[in-house]
Scaffold this active site. Structure first.
Site, PDB file in Angstrom:
ATOM      1  CB  VAL A 137      -1.973  -9.024   6.899  1.00 42.40           C
ATOM      2  CG1 VAL A 137      -3.288  -9.774   6.983  1.00 42.40           C
ATOM      3  CG2 VAL A 137      -0.985  -9.824   6.088  1.00 42.40           C
ATOM      4  NE  ARG A 191      -8.555  -8.020   2.432  1.00 41.78           N
ATOM      5  CZ  ARG A 191      -7.501  -7.219   2.491  1.00 41.78           C
ATOM      6  NH1 ARG A 191      -7.311  -6.306   1.562  1.00 41.78           N
ATOM      7  NH2 ARG A 191      -6.656  -7.295   3.480  1.00 41.78           N
ATOM      8  CB  VAL A 192     -13.072  -3.714   2.594  1.00 41.63           C
ATOM      9  CG1 VAL A 192     -12.503  -2.389   3.067  1.00 41.63           C
ATOM     10  CG2 VAL A 192     -14.059  -3.482   1.457  1.00 41.63           C
ATOM     11  CB  THR A 197      -0.850   0.008   1.291  1.00 40.06           C
ATOM     12  OG1 THR A 197      -1.731  -1.104   1.259  1.00 40.06           O
ATOM     13  CG2 THR A 197      -1.633   1.285   1.481  1.00 40.06           C
ATOM     14  CB  THR A 208       1.907  -1.090   4.338  1.00 42.39           C
ATOM     15  OG1 THR A 208       1.847  -1.937   3.181  1.00 42.39           O
ATOM     16  CG2 THR A 208       3.266  -1.247   5.003  1.00 42.39           C
ATOM     17  CG  ASP A 249      -4.911  -1.953   6.492  1.00 40.05           C
ATOM     18  OD1 ASP A 249      -4.959  -2.567   5.404  1.00 40.05           O
ATOM     19  OD2 ASP A 249      -3.879  -1.406   6.916  1.00 40.05           O
TER      20      ASP A 249
HETATM   21  N1  ASP Z   1      -2.951  -3.216   3.838  1.00 35.83           N
HETATM   22  C1  ASP Z   1      -3.319  -3.657   2.511  1.00 35.83           C
HETATM   23  C2  ASP Z   1      -4.549  -4.488   2.596  1.00 35.83           C
HETATM   24  O1  ASP Z   1      -4.690  -5.281   3.511  1.00 35.83           O
HETATM   25  C3  ASP Z   1      -2.259  -4.405   1.806  1.00 35.83           C
HETATM   26  C4  ASP Z   1      -0.842  -3.991   2.056  1.00 35.83           C
HETATM   27  O2  ASP Z   1      -0.552  -2.894   2.470  1.00 35.83           O
HETATM   28  O3  ASP Z   1       0.066  -4.780   1.851  1.00 35.83           O
HETATM   29  O4  ASP Z   1      -5.358  -4.419   1.708  1.00 35.83           O
END
Ligand code: ASP
Length: 350
Positions: A263, A238-239, A210, A261, A241
């Site tokens: 999960v 799916r949404v 992200t 950033t 954070d």
């Molecule tokens: N945080 C983002 C999500 O879960 C993905 C990421 O930053 O790697 O959609």
């Protein structure tokens, strides 16, 4: 006697006028010389944060607003066809649809967000419009698209041939156990998800990331922006954070700003970015606040934490910044008058 009284009255009045004048003049002089209230600075996630920082800096260095800077900054990776984790050419969901999540916050605590937005590259600009032109904070899916199109955005195809190829490759196994972005390439997954290792995607690209960006302008005001295509090959709908105010981003202009950033599910569960800002309110320096949030994730689910990546990034009102992550490999970019867009490795828990 009368004359003397009149003279004294006139003299007193003159003195008062003179002193008012000099107060105003002194104030004007002081203002002209006054040091700027804030030291402009922009920080953002990952190596692609550097190009984003450059765009933000163009605005900050001219005394522009932090809100304009973060929007302009994150639009860079959103438009980059080689970036498969943000905006245009992001990896699609398991149904082959590119769905974007983004949010933005300004110095007044205003917030705007879109989730599962399709067909529009600059999700962040739609999020800003939600903030500025509606009484709402968040629009999702078709409603977000409808709003964007009604406000002049053009419908685009965001799925590039390269992203489509990666998706088709993934379809061969359709393994939905994302081994999440362990940037340490020597890492061997232990959760049994060997059938789909995102590190083996064509071109060895990561399966998620992200751009989270926070900035301070010369007025000392803070703003932040966060935008992503989310987890590659996620379930449709799916949404993560990133569009959730308080999870992927939080800005409190009195205290500081934070973004995340990794999960998203784990970040949402601890309302991560809000937590980091609240810890800074209690006096934690930015890196320590980020570490505490990471520790919270480890404490919640120690075995899962070993398998995934989460990183936090924070900036406080004094212009101090810091980051912390679960796994080795998270980097962030810093640009100010003193720091030349340095890419810094985040300290990590494991
Ligand atoms: N945080 C983002 C999500 O879960 C993905 C990421 O930053 O790697 O959609």
């Amino acid at each position: 006697m009368k004359n003397r009284r009149n003279f004294l009255k006139t003299a007193a009045l003159g003195a008062a006028v003179f002193s008012l004048d000099s107060v105003a003049a002194t104030a004007a002089r002081a203002q002209a010389k006054a040091p700027v209230k804030g030291k402009p600075i922009v920080i953002s996630t990952w190596d692609f944060g550097r190009a984003a920082n450059e765009a933000a800096w163009e605005i900050l260095k001219k005394g522009g607003r932090a809100l304009d800077a973060v929007e302009a900054g994150v639009r860079v990776p959103e438009a980059d066809p080689n970036n498969h984790t943000v905006g245009y050419s992001g990896f699609p969901d398991r149904d082959g649809r590119v769905t974007l999540d983004a949010c933005i916050m300004d110095e007044h605590g205003n917030a705007g967000s879109v989730a599962a937005l399709e067909h529009v590259t600059h999700a962040i600009s739609v999020a800003r419009l939600v903030m500025e032109k509606t009484p709402h904070v968040m629009l999702v899916g078709d409603g977000a698209l409808q709003f964007a199109l009604a406000n002049g955005f053009k419908k685009e195809n965001l799925l590039t041939p390269e992203a489509e190829k990666a998706w088709k490759e993934w379809l061969k196994t359709s393994e939905y156990k994302p081994v999440i972005n362990i940037e340490n390439k020597s890492y061997t997954p232990t959760n049994g998800a060997t059938a789909f290792n995102p590190l083996m995607l064509p071109g060895n690209v990561y399966n998620h990331d992200t751009i989270g960006m926070v900035a301070m302008d010369t007025e000392g005001n803070l703003s932040g922006a966060c935008t992503t295509s989310g987890m590659a090959f996620k379930l449709h709908g799916r949404v993560g954070d990133s569009p959730i105010i308080g999870a992927g981003l939080y800005v409190d202009n009195e205290i500081g700003a934070a973004t995340s950033t990794g999960v998203g599910e784990e970040v949402i569960k601890i309302v991560g970015s809000h937590l980091v800002v609240e810890l800074m309110r209690q006096g934690y320096p930015p890196e320590k606040a980020c570490k505490e949030a990471v520790d919270r994730i480890v404490k919640r689910s120690p075995s899962k934490a070993k398998e995934i990546q989460v990183g936090f990034l924070a900036l406080n009102k004094k212009g101090q910044y810091g980051a912390y992550c679960l796994q080795k490999g998270f980097s962030y970019a810093v640009l100010s008058k003193d720091v030349n867009n340095a890419l810094i490795d985040g300290k990590h828990h494991f």
